[in-house]
Write an enzyme that holds these catalytic residues in place. Structure first.
Site, PDB file in Angstrom:
ATOM      1  N   PRO A   2      37.880  29.700  33.951  1.00 46.04           N
ATOM      2  CG  PRO A   2      38.695  28.017  32.566  1.00 46.04           C
ATOM      3  CD  PRO A   2      37.970  28.250  33.851  1.00 46.04           C
ATOM      4  CD  GLU A   3      35.905  35.932  33.973  1.00 45.66           C
ATOM      5  OE1 GLU A   3      35.536  36.899  33.296  1.00 45.66           O
ATOM      6  OE2 GLU A   3      36.244  36.027  35.160  1.00 45.66           O
ATOM      7  NE  ARG A 127      39.310  22.978  41.886  1.00 44.67           N
ATOM      8  CZ  ARG A 127      39.170  24.228  42.301  1.00 44.67           C
ATOM      9  NH1 ARG A 127      38.014  24.654  42.748  1.00 44.67           N
ATOM     10  NH2 ARG A 127      40.175  25.060  42.239  1.00 44.67           N
TER      11      ARG A 127
END
Ligand SMILES: [Zn+2]
Length: 297
Positions: A2-3, A127
Site C-alpha cells: 500500500p502506498e 506476511r
C-alpha cells in the site's frame, strides 16, 4: 505494498469507527508482527479512547486519551477489519474477494464506538511485514519511524519550490529521488511511475536537472509537483489501487489500477494523446520502472 492513497483510503474507512471509540479490551494473539509489539502494549491501550486517526506518509496515527499515539503500518499485506455486532455489517463480508483466515488475525480490539455501538477491530496480516508501535505524544516527532520522513505530498506546503529545495544538486535519478522517503514521504513504485509519466519526465533523468542554478524549479518540476498531487488525489478518490493484496476496509476494491498510464502496462500503447510510443519496463534500483521513452524526457 500500500502506498499513500491506499493507506489514506484505509484511514478514511476506519476513522468513523475509531475516532471517539473506547478500547474495552485487547486480544493479543502473538508477541510480534514485523517487530515485537511494545512492552506493556495491552495495559497501555486498554481503556483508552481514540481521539483522532490521522496519517503521515504510509503510517496511520491513532491519538489516544492516554497521551500516547498508536503508530500503525500495513507493511505488505496488513489490513484492518471492523466487525460490527449491530447486524449492518457481518463478519467476513468485507473481504469476499480474498477470504480472511483467522490464523492471520493477530490483534483484536473490542471497541465501544463514539455512538456506543460495540465493534471489533481486527488486524490481519498474512506476511507480517506490518507493525504497530506506541509512542508518547511528546516524543512523536522524534520517533524512529517518523523522524526522518520527508515532505508530505498532500500538505499545502508541497509545491515545485519545495521540490526544488529537495532536488537541488542531486545526481540521483528522478525515480530514486521520489522513492526516497526522506525526501518525499508516501510515494512508492506505482505512483512514482504514474506521476513521472503524467509529467512527461524520464525516470532516468537526474533530479537536480529540474532545478535552475538559482535554485528555482524548471517547468518540468512545476509539472511534476502538480502531477504528484493530482495522481494521489485521483487515486484516493477512486479508493486506491487494488493489486494482489490490497483491499480497503469496507471490502471495496480500489479502482485506480484501471486508470494506470504506465505502471504494469509493459508493451501496451502509451495513453498520452498523440503519442505513438509503447510502455517499456526496465529495472531501476531493483524495482520495475514503467515508462514511455517517446514522451518522457
Ligand atoms: Zn508516450
Amino acid at each position: 505494498m500500500p502506498e499513500l492513497p491506499e493507506v489514506e483510503t484505509v484511514r478514511r474507512g476506519l476513522a468513523p469507527w475509531l475516532e471517539g471509540a473506547r478500547i474495552l479490551s485487547v486480544d493479543l494473539r502473538r508477541p510480534d508482527l514485523r517487530f515485537p509489539l511494545p512492552a506493556g502494549f495491552r495495559d497501555r491501550i486498554e481503556g483508552a479512547t481514540v481521539r483522532t486517526l490521522s496519517r503521515r506518509a504510509k503510517y496511520m496515527l491513532a491519538t489516544l486519551s492516554t497521551g500516547e499515539t498508536m503508530i500503525m503500518h500495513l507493511g505488505m499485506t496488513g489490513r484492518f477489519v471492523v466487525e460490527a455486532g449491530d447486524g449492518v455489517t457481518a463478519p467476513g463480508d468485507f473481504y469476499d474477494d480474498s477470504p480472511r483466515l483467522a490464523a492471520h488475525d493477530h490483534l483484536v480490539l473490542t471497541l465501544a464506538t463514539s455512538d456506543g455501538r460495540p465493534a471489533r477491530l481486527v488486524y490481519n496480516d498474512v506476511r507480517r511485514f506490518g507493525f504497530i508501535d506506541l509512542c508518547s505524544d511528546a516524543a512523536l516527532a522524534g520517533n524512529p519511524h517518523l523522524a526522518s520522513l520527508g515532505a508530505e505530498p498532500l500538505d499545502d506546503a508541497f509545491d515545485a519550490a519545495a521540490l526544488a529545495r529537495l532536488f537541488e544538486g542531486r545526481t540521483t535519478t528522478l525515480k530514486a529521488a521520489l522513492l526516497d522517503q526522506r525526501l518525499v514521504a508516501g510515494l512508492g513504485n506505482i505512483y512514482v511511475c504514474e506521476a513521472l509519466h503524467r509529467a512527461g519526465l524520464s525516470p532516468r533523468r537526474k533530479a537536480g536537472s529540474l532545478v535552475t542554478r538559482a535554485g528555482a524549479p524548471r517547468a518540468g518540476l512545476e509539472r511534476l509537483a502538480g502531477e504528484i498531487r493530482a495522481v494521489l488525489g485521483e487515486a484516493i478518490a477512486a479508493g486506491g489501487s487494488t493489486l494482489r493484496d490490497y483491499v480497503a476496509p469496507d471490502g471495496a476494491r480500489g479502482g485506480f489500477q484501471q486508470r494506470f498510464l504506465a505502471y504494469d502496462r509493459e508493451g501496451e500503447p502509451c495513453r498520452r494523446e498523440g503519442c505513438a510510443g509503447l510502455i517499456r519496463r526496465f529495472v531501476q534500483n531493483g524495482r520495475s520502472t514503467f515508462h514511455c521513452a517517446a514522451c518522457q524526457r
